[in-house]
Design an enzyme around this catalytic site. Sequence first.
Site, short mmCIF file in Angstrom:
data_model
loop_
_atom_site.label_atom_id
_atom_site.label_comp_id
_atom_site.label_asym_id
_atom_site.label_seq_id
_atom_site.Cartn_x
_atom_site.Cartn_y
_atom_site.Cartn_z
N GLU A 242 -1.84 4.80 -7.01
CA GLU A 242 -0.50 4.22 -7.15
C GLU A 242 0.58 5.15 -6.61
OE1 GLU A 242 -0.43 7.15 -10.31
OE2 GLU A 242 -1.97 5.80 -9.55
N GLY B 96 -8.11 17.87 -14.75
CA GLY B 96 -8.73 19.15 -15.03
C GLY B 96 -10.20 19.04 -15.35
N CYS C 110 -8.81 8.03 -12.76
CA CYS C 110 -8.65 9.32 -13.43
C CYS C 110 -9.51 9.41 -14.69
CB CYS C 110 -7.16 9.57 -13.72
SG CYS C 110 -6.76 11.27 -14.15
N HIS D 95 -5.01 9.25 -7.86
CA HIS D 95 -4.01 8.27 -8.29
C HIS D 95 -3.56 7.43 -7.09
CE1 HIS D 95 -3.06 9.39 -12.52
NE2 HIS D 95 -3.72 10.47 -12.15
#
EC number: 6.3.5.5
Length: 407
Positions: free
Chosen positions: A372, A330, A286, A370
């Site tokens: 995870e 974003g 990220c 993500h």
Amino acid sequence: MTETTPKTAPWTVQKRTAVLVLADGTVIEGKGLGATGAVEAEVVFNTALTGYEEILTDPSYAGQIVTFTFPHIGNVGANAEDIEDLTPANRHGAVGAIFKADITAPSNFRAAEDLDSWLKHRGIIALAGIDTRALTALIRERGAQNAVIAHDPNGNFDLDALKARAANWCGLENLDLAKDVTIGQSLVWKELPWTLQDGYGEQDAPQYHVVALDFGVKRNILRLLTGLGAKVTVLPATATAEDVLAHNPDGVFLSNGPGDPAATGEYAVPTIGKLVETGIPLFGICLGHQMLALALGGRTEKMHQGHHGANHPVKDYTTGKVEIVSMNHGFAVDSDSLPENVEETHVSLFDGTNCGLRVVGKPVFSVQHHPEASPGPQDSHYLFRRFINLIRERKGQAPLPESEQAA
């Protein structure tokens, strides 16, 4: 015998107790839930059907109001085990939430309290009873919106003042929010992934040492690393390369987080650039992915509406497979800006934006999504094994099979 006429209660119009005021002056009224007060933030929508507690406590949502597109909310209650931020007392995560329906009474064996009470404790202002489909369509067409969300049980609002606050808020561009959500001092993370039999266990026999730079890290990321045998030392976002190397790590992890990567990158990018040159395996997620791209000479850009949800298809060019993943960002990496020694490894099948990269000839890679999170299948858990395998390769050890689940 006296006849009685059945009486039907008249329709009642509930007094507004919360408002969402957009920067263009649009006012959306509804029922207030959770904390009271008013706060400026960016309004986004999330398409996940479950996981509202994990979503609202994800530090990557700092400075944002989350609109849940799924109409029902609160059915599993809330508890202390499902939060994602490292320091619950600081209440990092989303500042506001928007629901279609009122909160449902909880019915789950793990529920410790209802969602409304939990929102109050977390300081999250919520608005319910609005047309979330219309708001989602507005965001899709106009982009993520700067706004103010306000909750007053008496329904007293100075709309002119709220409109001014919304119009004057700077937005997320150029904001370094990682400094607000990062830990104050280093810590060692030992907690293992949750199991039905044992809950959260503790890592007592680590095989590797990973240093994680905390730009807003989620707990489950750290758990998956410990679950693969790593001792994880978490350092603040402002840690230097020298701080990291002083811990003699086998690998370095760059975490997720909120805000503009270029703003946080003012101090983080030089650190990341030095770490890339050490030859130590490095993995970013990220915000960590975005700042790695900046350190490698790439660019990032603000997205129109961002990606927020648990049903995003991503293609992994290294395997040829399509994964359904969880996303929350974003900003995005500009693929065309990546230098020749950097390969794009993952791409969004929704809009073609970059979702992963690796450095040719170095044990360095990152992803935008993500891995995870588990929106159904654990499609992307292999990435943690890929990171551990880079560490094992550097140690002269045989690789783990990527196809096995990490948790």
